[in-house]
Design a protein around this motif. Structure first.
Motif, PDB file in Angstrom:
ATOM      1  N   ASP A 151       0.858  -1.193   0.000  1.00 27.47           N
ATOM      2  CA  ASP A 151       0.000   0.000   0.000  1.00 27.47           C
ATOM      3  C   ASP A 151       0.891   1.240   0.000  1.00 27.47           C
ATOM      4  N   VAL A 152       1.171   1.771  -1.178  1.00 29.04           N
ATOM      5  CA  VAL A 152       2.138   2.871  -1.268  1.00 29.04           C
ATOM      6  C   VAL A 152       1.566   4.204  -0.806  1.00 29.04           C
ATOM      7  N   ASN A 153       0.235   4.341  -0.794  1.00 29.75           N
ATOM      8  CA  ASN A 153      -0.339   5.619  -0.365  1.00 29.75           C
ATOM      9  C   ASN A 153      -1.105   5.519   0.945  1.00 29.75           C
ATOM     10  N   GLY A 154      -1.058   4.371   1.592  1.00 27.94           N
ATOM     11  CA  GLY A 154      -1.611   4.239   2.924  1.00 27.94           C
ATOM     12  C   GLY A 154      -3.107   4.386   3.032  1.00 27.94           C
ATOM     13  N   ASP A 155      -3.853   4.053   1.967  1.00 23.73           N
ATOM     14  CA  ASP A 155      -5.298   4.216   2.003  1.00 23.73           C
ATOM     15  C   ASP A 155      -6.043   2.928   2.325  1.00 23.73           C
ATOM     16  N   GLY A 156      -5.284   1.849   2.580  1.00 23.92           N
ATOM     17  CA  GLY A 156      -5.912   0.579   2.916  1.00 23.92           C
ATOM     18  C   GLY A 156      -6.139  -0.335   1.744  1.00 23.92           C
ATOM     19  N   PHE A 157      -5.820   0.104   0.530  1.00 26.37           N
ATOM     20  CA  PHE A 157      -5.952  -0.717  -0.668  1.00 26.37           C
ATOM     21  C   PHE A 157      -4.559  -0.981  -1.241  1.00 26.37           C
ATOM     22  N   ASP A 158      -4.291  -2.233  -1.548  1.00 27.59           N
ATOM     23  CA  ASP A 158      -2.995  -2.559  -2.131  1.00 27.59           C
ATOM     24  C   ASP A 158      -2.912  -2.074  -3.570  1.00 27.59           C
ATOM     25  N   ASP A 159      -1.692  -1.847  -4.019  1.00 24.93           N
ATOM     26  CA  ASP A 159      -1.425  -1.250  -5.323  1.00 24.93           C
ATOM     27  C   ASP A 159      -0.518  -2.169  -6.138  1.00 24.93           C
ATOM     28  N   VAL A 160      -0.318  -1.852  -7.412  1.00 25.45           N
ATOM     29  CA  VAL A 160       0.504  -2.696  -8.284  1.00 25.45           C
ATOM     30  C   VAL A 160       1.438  -1.839  -9.130  1.00 25.45           C
ATOM     31  N   ILE A 161       2.459  -2.492  -9.664  1.00 25.79           N
ATOM     32  CA  ILE A 161       3.411  -1.832 -10.556  1.00 25.79           C
ATOM     33  C   ILE A 161       3.637  -2.719 -11.768  1.00 25.79           C
ATOM     34  N   VAL A 162       3.788  -2.080 -12.939  1.00 26.09           N
ATOM     35  CA  VAL A 162       3.979  -2.777 -14.200  1.00 26.09           C
ATOM     36  C   VAL A 162       5.179  -2.166 -14.914  1.00 26.09           C
ATOM     37  N   GLY A 163       6.074  -2.999 -15.427  1.00 30.79           N
ATOM     38  CA  GLY A 163       7.250  -2.523 -16.141  1.00 30.79           C
ATOM     39  C   GLY A 163       7.053  -2.512 -17.651  1.00 30.79           C
ATOM     40  N   ALA A 164       7.771  -1.609 -18.305  1.00 31.25           N
ATOM     41  CA  ALA A 164       7.773  -1.501 -19.772  1.00 31.25           C
ATOM     42  C   ALA A 164       9.198  -1.149 -20.191  1.00 31.25           C
ATOM     43  N   PHE A 165      10.090  -2.140 -20.137  1.00 29.28           N
ATOM     44  CA  PHE A 165      11.524  -1.846 -20.226  1.00 29.28           C
ATOM     45  C   PHE A 165      11.969  -1.370 -21.601  1.00 29.28           C
ATOM     46  N   GLN A 166      11.148  -1.566 -22.638  1.00 33.24           N
ATOM     47  CA  GLN A 166      11.550  -1.114 -23.967  1.00 33.24           C
ATOM     48  C   GLN A 166      10.942   0.226 -24.347  1.00 33.24           C
ATOM     49  N   ASP A 167      10.224   0.846 -23.410  1.00 29.91           N
ATOM     50  CA  ASP A 167       9.677   2.170 -23.671  1.00 29.91           C
ATOM     51  C   ASP A 167      10.820   3.121 -24.039  1.00 29.91           C
ATOM     52  N   GLY A 168      10.639   3.862 -25.108  1.00 30.05           N
ATOM     53  CA  GLY A 168      11.719   4.734 -25.579  1.00 30.05           C
ATOM     54  C   GLY A 168      11.331   6.185 -25.664  1.00 30.05           C
ATOM     55  N   ASP A 169      10.442   6.634 -24.791  1.00 27.12           N
ATOM     56  CA  ASP A 169       9.992   8.015 -24.832  1.00 27.12           C
ATOM     57  C   ASP A 169      11.124   9.005 -24.589  1.00 27.12           C
ATOM     58  N   VAL A 170      12.095   8.615 -23.781  1.00 25.40           N
ATOM     59  CA  VAL A 170      13.184   9.530 -23.435  1.00 25.40           C
ATOM     60  C   VAL A 170      14.437   9.201 -24.239  1.00 25.40           C
TER      61      VAL A 170
END
Length: 597
Positions: A189-208
């Motif tokens: 829970d990264v924001n402490g609101d009582g709901f668990d959260d998730v993270i997703v990777g996109a390692f080939q993103d080339g925006d930068v």
């Protein structure tokens, strides 16, 4: 990709912290921990090339029955087309993983070469309904663009995973070949609101920069993951070919502020891991910390794998573990892994502990999977590290894993235990993925699941192992805190029990000055040292006393009975210097440090 690991096989000794005491005693309590094979799991419809168990993960308790469950990937499954992919959920029970509960999950819009299930993970409880949920990556999904990628959330329920609850997540800026969904993980829970959260990777993103990569965090809510909360993360100093987001994970709470934190791997070039702290608004990108190994070199692949290590030194701050499977240690690509401790200000890069196997060899790829879990229930998290290329005695690339135990000073590098499949074959790639399974049989001990996707021509097998304690220690209530317990209060436990001692030698557990080895006070009616007798006075010369101490000639009473040649009730002047220390000792305090005089 994220590889989550936890308790694994064989027997080993582990040390718990000493009971807090003011007397000298063995500072470690040894247990034996067993992790026994629970099940060899194969997909009921498996086939060569399905890559079942390419990824494995604990799923939490998806049906709320008190037993932890697991999820297993099969990215090569072709039920919806060649390499469309699938994932399988198996439920825990009192007898361990019940393979008869197999639930096969495919994307509702699945199609050829979607690679649904390339990664799988428990998602925590994203809608806080009491049932844990799962997240599945599909890195080559074409919904946004060719190979832009996607991730899918499925909610738990009383009947298990509800496939009808499917939520497909797409990056709002998804582009061709981003491979969004190449890595997925729960973050806590990264924001402490009582709901668990998730993270997703996109390692080939080339925006930068080309293949600089990115990762996306999505917050939970009462209705589940809210795609509108998307927070895109890129390294503050992006590198071309950095591949930021190839691995992602929840870091636990590394700074103890009540918000869970996240880590993102960027294994390109020299390799780095980036830490971001949680906050009331989600991941705080201004807190970015870049962590690298102290001995890094090109092509180590530091950050290819990473995970929370749990709290390995039990100081109240979670720690992290990072793999560098291609590093040159004893030979080319023998591999290594690194532990970094959490502190009040975050992860301390200077706290690095480097782990290298004692029998490392070329192309072992030690560090190809990493994770942490408290395997023995002693309060210190332990780590397990996969070496997917390790050669067993007769089987090249059969694979193995290594366990290292936590302690008050961190990971004990001398505690190494190697684990291999007893039925290993060439190219099984056992240990490519390993995960904490939670407690699948409800016995109070964490269990483990290990993937070997190379078995039987890449049909694949997942192995679950039960954690447990072979020889629980005897513990005794230590009410007075002197390090010795009351013999009438014995209880057996594999845990180090607070307020208990590992012995029952105290003859009075209400007095901290009474214990074996304490200083005995003469003629006070108390047996301080628990030897069964009160020490009689050395100057007692009463002939009617059955005192075993011989007559010293010194009178303790008002009437002299002989031997000193002095007046009744007096002590010769010269004897004051002899007896003054004794008198002072008898009158002085008897608290504080103990002695075995």
């Amino acid at each position: 990709m994220i590889y989550r690991l936890a308790p694994v096989a064989l027997l080993f000794s582990c040390a718990g912290p000493a009971t807090d005491a003011v007397v000298l005693q063995d500072p470690h309590v040894a247990f034996q921990v067993q992790v026994l094979l629970d099940a060899e799991i194969r997909a009921s419809d498996g086939f060569a090339g399905a890559w079942f168990a390419h990824q494995v993960s604990g799923a939490g308790d998806v049906n709320g029955d008190g037993y932890a469950d697991i999820i297993v990937s099969a990215q090569g499954d072709d039920a919806l087309g060649v390499q469309a992919g699938a994932a399988y959920v198996y439920l825990g029970s009192a007898n361990g993983i019940d393979t008869g509960t197999e639930l096969k999950i495919t994307a509702s819009d699945g199609g050829p070469e979607q690679f649904f299930g390339v990664v799988v993970s428990g998602a925590g409880d994203v809608n806080n309904d009491g049932y844990d949920d799962v997240i599945i990556g599909a890195q080559k999904d074409d919904a946004t663009d060719v190979d832009a990628g996607a991730a899918y959330i499925y909610l738990g329920s009383s009947g298990g995973i509800d496939v009808g609850s499917e939520l497909k997540i797409l990056a709002t800026d998804g582009a061709a070949a981003d491979l969004f969904g190449c890595a997925v993980s729960a973050t806590g829970d990264v924001n402490g609101d009582g709901f668990d959260d998730v993270i997703v990777g996109a390692f080939q993103d080339g925006d930068v920069e080309p293949l600089s990569g990115s990762a996306y965090v999505y917050l939970g809510s009462a209705s589940g993951i809210d795609p509108n909360t998307e927070a895109k993360i890129s390294a503050s100093t992006p590198q071309a070919l950095g591949m930021f987001g190839y691995s992602v994970a929840g870091a636990g709470d590394v700074d103890g502020d009540g918000y869970d934190d996240i880590i993102v791997g960027s294994f390109g070039d020299l390799g780095s891991v980036y830490l971001y702290h949680g906050s009331s608004s989600g991941p705080d990108l201004t807190t970015e910390s870049r962590i690298s190994s102290s001995d890094r070199s090109y092509n180590d692949f530091f950050g290819y794998t990473l995970s929370s290590a749990g709290d390995v030194n039990a100081d109240g701050y979670d720690d992290i573990i990072v793999g560098a499977f291609s590093s040159y240690q004893v030979a080319s690509a023998s591999g290594s892994a690194y532990i970094f401790f959490g502190t009040a200000t975050g992860v301390d890069a200077a706290s690095e502990i480097k782990l290298v196997p004692s029998d490392g060899a070329q192309d072992d790829f030690f560090g190809g999977s990493v994770a942490g879990s408290d395997l023995d229930g002693d309060g210190f998290s332990d780590v397990i590290i996969g070496a997917m290329g390790d050669d067993t005695a007769s089987s090249p690339d059969a694979g193995s894993a290594y366990i290292y135990l936590g302690s008050a000073t961190g990971i004990d590098v001398m505690s190494e235990t190697k684990v291999s499949d007893v039925n290993a074959n060439n190219d099984d790639i056992y240990g490519f993925s390993v995960a904490g399974a939670g407690d699948v049989n409800g016995d109070g001990f964490n269990d483990v699941v290990i993937g070997a996707f190379g078995t039987d021509a890449y049909t694949g097998t997942a192995y679950t192992y039960r954690g447990g304690c072979i020889a629980p220690a005897a513990w005794y209530v230590d009410a007075d805190g002197d390090g010795f317990g009351d013999p009438a209060t014995v209880v057996e436990s594999c845990d180090v029990l607070t307020g208990h001692a590992d012995n029952g030698d105290d003859c009075d557990d209400t007095d901290p000055d009474v214990y074996p080895g304490a200083v005995e006070i003469e003629d006070d009616g108390i047996d301080q040292d628990c030897d069964g007798d009160d020490l009689p006075s050395v100057e007692d010369t009463d002939p009617t006393d059955n005192d075993p101490v011989p007559d010293t000639g010194i009178s303790s009473g008002a009437t002299k009975t002989g031997g000193c040649g002095c007046a009744s009730g007096s002590i010769p002047a010269g004897m004051w210097l002899v007896w003054l220390p004794v008198l002072l000792f008898r009158r002085g305090p008897h608290h504080g440090a103990h002695s075995s005089m």
